[in-house]
Structures are given as structure tokens and as C-alpha cells.
Design an enzyme around this catalytic site. Structure first.
Site, PDB file in Angstrom:
ATOM      1  N   SER A  98      25.635  43.054  47.497  1.00  0.00           N
ATOM      2  CA  SER A  98      25.326  42.624  48.858  1.00  0.00           C
ATOM      3  C   SER A  98      23.835  42.737  49.134  1.00  0.00           C
ATOM      4  CB  SER A  98      26.092  43.508  49.855  1.00  0.00           C
ATOM      5  OG  SER A  98      25.567  43.359  51.144  1.00  0.00           O
ATOM      6  N   TYR A 118      28.500  52.383  52.963  1.00  0.00           N
ATOM      7  CA  TYR A 118      28.960  51.107  52.373  1.00  0.00           C
ATOM      8  C   TYR A 118      27.845  50.513  51.511  1.00  0.00           C
ATOM      9  CZ  TYR A 118      29.176  46.045  52.122  1.00  0.00           C
ATOM     10  OH  TYR A 118      29.120  44.751  51.671  1.00  0.00           O
ATOM     11  N   LYS A 176      27.229  50.012  47.180  1.00  0.00           N
ATOM     12  CA  LYS A 176      26.822  48.777  46.482  1.00  0.00           C
ATOM     13  C   LYS A 176      25.662  49.085  45.523  1.00  0.00           C
ATOM     14  CE  LYS A 176      29.725  45.878  48.261  1.00  0.00           C
ATOM     15  NZ  LYS A 176      30.818  45.362  47.417  1.00  0.00           N
TER      16      LYS A 176
END
Ligand code: WQD
Length: 348
Positions: A127, A152, A156
Site C-alpha cells: 500500500s 495497519y 505492510k
């Protein structure tokens, strides 16, 4: 013999669109999903779109090693696309342990099982959030990652590094793992058939599903988080990429891997349009292309939001032979068609 791709999290929003494009490109696909963040609507839609009634589906949790191992025992997997992860930024701040455990253990299992079955090509769903508040825009793949503002985003970054290290460690072994990380910007829209699309559980975190749910009457009013940013219209800038264009980038990346066209064992590509669009521009475009008025108001900024980010897509364009094609207007029309399909199908 068609190459076989395992799509973990393949019943979800992006996973279902990628499954359609893989099948239409001639790949065999095995889908695994624990249905923690979606139901079978997406997978059923994939079968309708492709006309494939028999797509192997396994309701398993990738955090369970034995379940992942069973997949590789039952199928000769040529490439894995790993989507299975939690992805709500705000929720990850409130529940870091849940995010670290789920997002890391699932990926570690994929890699360890692939290695124990003789190696594999691994495509990781990363992302643009790994760039944080980039100082220079557009961002290239060489733009330094900044410490993430959420667990989050941190998962990644950690999974990218895990993949890089496993590629290096296996490069001269008899179980080679090749890896590509695709850094998505903001995926939006739905398949032109309106049979698959974004179906967030509960109140949407992301902008476009909140827009379409407001337009259909499920939500009272869209809150635009901040119009006092130092941008042209005061709202944040993002690189909104159509989900079908994004799915085609995955097919291009898998083909690069299975056809042996990678230049290094671990590669990273930005997958965006290269076009910055503001929240206000997106809302206005949605109203115009769908000929409706949206109920919205400007409220305070959302903590953790970056003011602006968009992609330099040169590397993906040149190396993957891929470029985003759909316009924002086409994408917003597809998002609205999907929301209307959901309303008609009672699936909401
Ligand atoms: C976009 C813009 C909001 C909702 C995150 C993750 C990224 C990816 C996509 C998973 C921002 C504004 C939003 C609303 C608003 N995650 N907004 N009102 O935060 O750019 O990216 O989701 O795949 O990894 O980081 O996406 O859609 O939440 O927000 O004004 O009700 O829309 O402030 O400027 P974001 P988003």
C-alpha cells in the site's frame, strides 16, 4: 498446462476483481478466504462474470499453518497473490495486536509453506501508506518509506521487508521464493458488470463507498474530513485507481514472475494513475457523472490523514507494460451502478 495462482483473501473486494482478470487471462485460480471481512457475494459474482462454475474455493484462515499447507499439497501452485489481511487504518490503531497477529502470521505461513513446498512466486498486496507524508511528490518506488502512522501501515512495511529477506535467503536454495510488492494507492470502483464491487461490513471507512451509500440513502450525509489543507480547494489529494485497472496490474505482475521476466528476485511497483484528485473534485465528479446531488458537509480533519499522495507510475508502465486506463468518471459511474445493484439485490 495453465499456470495455477492461489489468491488468498480472494473473495474480497480486490481479490475478486483480480480473480476475474486472472481467469480471463487464462490462469487457473484457487481461492482461499476466511470470510472474516466479506461474504460469498464476490465469489459468486466472479463465477457469473467468468462463466466458471468450478473455481476451487477453500474457507480457511491463513493464520492456520496446516490449512495453508493443505492448499499447497492439493494444488501445484505457480504463484500466490496474498490479499488476506485486515485493512482498516483506524481499527488497527485501536486493535494493534489483532492486526499484527493476523497480518503477519498469515503472510509468514504463506511464505513458510511455499518454501517447504519447493519455492514459489509471491505477489504481496502492499500500500502507498508505506510512504506516509512524503515530502516530494509524486512518489517513486525509491521514495523512502516513513514510519507508519498506523499498525495497519506498519504491517505492510514489515511484510515487504519479510518478503525481501526471504527472497534473498532462498535465492540460491532449491526452494526459491521470488517476490513482487505492489503498492496500491486508492482503489475505487467496481467491475463494469456491476456483479462485484466493494462491500464493506458496517460503516465504510473509505471515501467512495461512503459516497455511494450516501447517494443511495443508506447514510444521511458525507462528512468531508477537512477543507483547510494547503491544497487548491482545501481538501486532501489522493491517487484514485480503478479496481479493474488495479486487477490487470496483478495479472501483468504474475505473468512477469511465471514467465521468468523479473530483473531481480524482489521488485516493488507503484500501482496508481499518477493523477492527484482532491476529495472535493471526486465528490463533484460523482455528482456530475451520475447526475445527482450529494448531501455532504465539511468537518474537522481526520487524525492520521496525509494531505497529499500520488504515484509516479513510470516503472510499472515500463516494466509491467501496464497503465491505468479508466477515467475517474468511468470509475465513479461503476461504483454507483454497483451500489444500485446492491440495493436491488437486497444485499445490504
Ligand atoms: C481518502 C480521502 C479522507 C472518508 C486508506 C489506506 C490505504 C487503503 C485505502 C486499504 C482522505 C477522505 C474519507 C470519508 C472523507 N487501505 N474521506 N470522508 O485514508 O487515503 O487510504 O484506505 O486498502 O492503505 O491508507 O483512503 O478512502 O479512507 O480516504 O473526507 O467519509 O477521503 O480524509 O482524504 P485513505 P480513504
Amino acid at each position: 498446462m495453465a499456470k495455477k495462482v492461489l489468491v488468498s483473501g480472494g473473495a474480497g473486494y480486490i481479490g475478486s476483481h483480480v480473480t476475474v482478470e486472472l481467469i480471463e487471462a487464462g490462469y487457473d485460480v484457487v481461492v482461499a478466504d476466511n470470510l472474516s471481512n466479506c461474504d460469498m457475494t464476490g465469489f459468486e459474482g466472479v463465477k457469473k462474470i467468468t462463466g466458471r462454475e468450478e473455481i476451487p474455493f477453500y474457507q480457511i484462515d491463513c493464520c492456520d499453518y496446516a490449512s495453508v499447507d493443505m492448499l499447497f499439497t492439493e494444488h501445484k501452485i505457480d504463484a500466490v497473490i496474498h490479499f488476506a489481511a485486515f485493512k482498516a487504518v483506524g481499527e488497527s490503531v485501536a486493535e494493534p495486536l489483532m492486526y499484527y497477529r493476523n497480518n503477519l502470521v498469515s503472510f509468514l505461513n504463506i511464505l513458510e509453506v511455499a518454501k517447504n513446498h519447493g519455492g514459489c512466486n509471491v505477489l504481496f498486496s502492499s500500500s502507498a501508506t508505506v510512504y506516509g507524508e512524503a515530502e516530494v511528490l509524486p512518489v517513486t518506488e525509491q521514495t523512502p518509506r516513513l514510519p507508519s502512522t498506523s499498525p495497519y501501515g506498519n504491517t505492510k512495511q514489515m511484510c515487504e521487508d519479510i518478503l525481501r529477506d526471504v527472497v534473498f535467503a532462498t535465492s540460491s536454495s532449491d526452494a526459491v521464493i521470488n517476490g513482487i510488492a505492489l503498492r496500491y494507492f486508492n482503489p475505487i470502483g467496481a467491475h463494469p458488470s456491476a456483479l462485484i464491487g466493494e462491500l464493506p461490513r458496517g460503516v465504510p471507512n473509505n471515501l467512495v463507498p461512503f459516497i455511494t451509500q450516501t447517494a443511495i440513502g443508506k447514510r444521511e450525509c458525507l462528512s468531508i474530513f477537512g477543507n483547510d489543507y494547503p491544497t487548491e480547494d482545501g481538501t486532501c489529494l489522493r491517487d484514485y485507481i480503478d479496481v479493474v485497472d488495479l486487477a490487470k496490474a496483478h495479472v501483468a505482475a504474475v505473468s512477469r514472475m511465471v514467465e521468468g521476466r523479473m530483473k531481480k528476485g524482489y521488485e516493488i511497483f507503484n500501482v496508481g494513475t499518477g493523477r492527484p484528485v482532491s476529495v472535493y473534485e471526486l465528490v463533484s465528479a460523482f455528482e456530475k457523472v451520475n447526475n445527482l446531488r450529494l448531501n455532504y458537509r465539511f468537518v474537522d480533519r481526520r487524525p492520521g490523514d496525509v494531505m497529499a499522495i500520488w504515484a509516479d507510475t513510470k516503472l510499472a508502465n515500463e516494466e509491467l507494460g501496464w497503465k491505468a486506463e479508466r477515467t475517474v468518471e468511468e470509475t465513479l459511474a461503476s461504483a454507483w451502478a454497483w451500489e444500485k445493484y446492491l440495493a436491488g439485490s437486497g444485499n445490504n
